[in-house]
Design a protein around this motif. Structure first.
Motif, PDB file in Angstrom:
ATOM      1  N   UNK A   1       0.831  -1.210   0.000  1.00 30.42           N
ATOM      2  CA  UNK A   1       0.000   0.000   0.000  1.00 30.42           C
ATOM      3  C   UNK A   1       0.863   1.257   0.000  1.00 30.42           C
ATOM      4  N   UNK A   2       1.914   1.271   0.813  1.00 26.70           N
ATOM      5  CA  UNK A   2       2.793   2.439   0.866  1.00 26.70           C
ATOM      6  C   UNK A   2       3.502   2.662  -0.460  1.00 26.70           C
ATOM      7  N   UNK A   3       3.873   1.585  -1.149  1.00 27.55           N
ATOM      8  CA  UNK A   3       4.504   1.698  -2.459  1.00 27.55           C
ATOM      9  C   UNK A   3       3.621   2.512  -3.397  1.00 27.55           C
ATOM     10  N   UNK A   4       2.323   2.229  -3.404  1.00 27.87           N
ATOM     11  CA  UNK A   4       1.394   2.957  -4.273  1.00 27.87           C
ATOM     12  C   UNK A   4       1.122   4.362  -3.747  1.00 27.87           C
ATOM     13  N   UNK A   5       1.042   4.527  -2.454  1.00 30.60           N
ATOM     14  CA  UNK A   5       0.801   5.848  -1.870  1.00 30.60           C
ATOM     15  C   UNK A   5       1.946   6.803  -2.195  1.00 30.60           C
ATOM     16  N   UNK A   6       3.171   6.315  -2.157  1.00 28.06           N
ATOM     17  CA  UNK A   6       4.344   7.139  -2.442  1.00 28.06           C
ATOM     18  C   UNK A   6       4.459   7.500  -3.919  1.00 28.06           C
ATOM     19  N   UNK A   7       3.918   6.667  -4.823  1.00 23.69           N
ATOM     20  CA  UNK A   7       3.970   6.958  -6.260  1.00 23.69           C
ATOM     21  C   UNK A   7       5.388   6.915  -6.802  1.00 23.69           C
ATOM     22  N   UNK A   8       5.691   7.853  -7.706  1.00 29.86           N
ATOM     23  CA  UNK A   8       7.024   7.875  -8.316  1.00 29.86           C
ATOM     24  C   UNK A   8       8.067   8.143  -7.248  1.00 29.86           C
ATOM     25  N   UNK A   9       9.094   7.287  -7.233  1.00 29.89           N
ATOM     26  CA  UNK A   9      10.097   7.366  -6.187  1.00 29.89           C
ATOM     27  C   UNK A   9      11.280   6.488  -6.572  1.00 29.89           C
ATOM     28  N   UNK A  10      12.324   6.545  -5.806  1.00 35.93           N
ATOM     29  CA  UNK A  10      13.472   5.653  -5.969  1.00 35.93           C
ATOM     30  C   UNK A  10      13.799   5.039  -4.617  1.00 35.93           C
ATOM     31  N   UNK A  11      14.207   3.786  -4.642  1.00 40.83           N
ATOM     32  CA  UNK A  11      14.547   3.042  -3.439  1.00 40.83           C
ATOM     33  C   UNK A  11      15.864   2.319  -3.687  1.00 40.83           C
ATOM     34  N   UNK A  12      16.420   1.742  -2.636  1.00 45.96           N
ATOM     35  CA  UNK A  12      17.625   0.941  -2.821  1.00 45.96           C
ATOM     36  C   UNK A  12      17.719  -0.145  -1.748  1.00 45.96           C
ATOM     37  N   UNK A  13      18.473  -1.167  -2.099  1.00 49.41           N
ATOM     38  CA  UNK A  13      18.862  -2.213  -1.161  1.00 49.41           C
ATOM     39  C   UNK A  13      20.354  -2.412  -1.330  1.00 49.41           C
ATOM     40  N   UNK A  14      21.067  -2.277  -0.213  1.00 46.66           N
ATOM     41  CA  UNK A  14      22.501  -2.571  -0.177  1.00 46.66           C
ATOM     42  C   UNK A  14      22.683  -3.626   0.893  1.00 46.66           C
ATOM     43  N   UNK A  15      23.135  -4.791   0.488  1.00 43.59           N
ATOM     44  CA  UNK A  15      23.277  -5.887   1.444  1.00 43.59           C
ATOM     45  C   UNK A  15      24.568  -6.642   1.145  1.00 43.59           C
ATOM     46  N   UNK A  16      25.568  -6.421   1.977  1.00 46.66           N
ATOM     47  CA  UNK A  16      26.874  -7.047   1.807  1.00 46.66           C
ATOM     48  C   UNK A  16      27.024  -8.320   2.632  1.00 46.66           C
ATOM     49  N   UNK A  17      25.912  -8.872   3.080  1.00 46.27           N
ATOM     50  CA  UNK A  17      25.953 -10.132   3.817  1.00 46.27           C
ATOM     51  C   UNK A  17      26.381 -11.262   2.893  1.00 46.27           C
TER      52      UNK A  17
END
Length: 116
Positions: A29-45
């Motif tokens: 739901x939040x993904x749609x509420x925020x609309x156009x946006x950029x996100x990231x995942x950085x995981x060095x595990x």
């Protein structure tokens, strides 16, 4: 509001720092509420190195996107719909210079109005 998770942990035996930073929406739901946006995942595990297609799967899982919301899956791009919104969301997965860091760009496309 998106939740930013940062964790630092020391791996046993090899004394390396494993850094993770998940900057993703808290929910579908939040993904749609925020609309156009950029996100990231950085995981060095250990074991988290992946290509952009695998990274898209990680984003879908992390946000909790239901499989029935996926209208089209093109590997590094997915098209999503939500019953409560009058637009589609496209998510594009891309690398950020290594196999552990990934960017997700969200764009929208208005649904066509049905003529009566």
């Amino acid at each position: 509001m998106e939740e930013l998770i940062k964790k630092f942990k020391r791996s046993k035996g090899d004394n390396l720092m494993a850094y993770t930073d998940y900057s993703v929406p808290d929910s579908f739901d939040e993904l749609f509420t925020e609309g156009e946006n950029s996100y990231h995942i950085k995981d060095y595990s250990k074991g988290m190195d992946m290509d952009n297609i695998e990274a898209m799967g990680l984003f879908i899982e992390s946000v909790g996107i239901p499989s029935e919301a996926i209208v089209a899956d093109f590997g590094t791009q997915v098209k999503l719909e939500h019953a409560d919104f009058d637009f589609y969301i496209y998510i594009d997965s891309a690398g950020m210079g290594d196999f552990f860091s990934h960017r997700y760009d969200v764009s929208i496309e208005m649904k066509e109005q049905l003529s009566t």
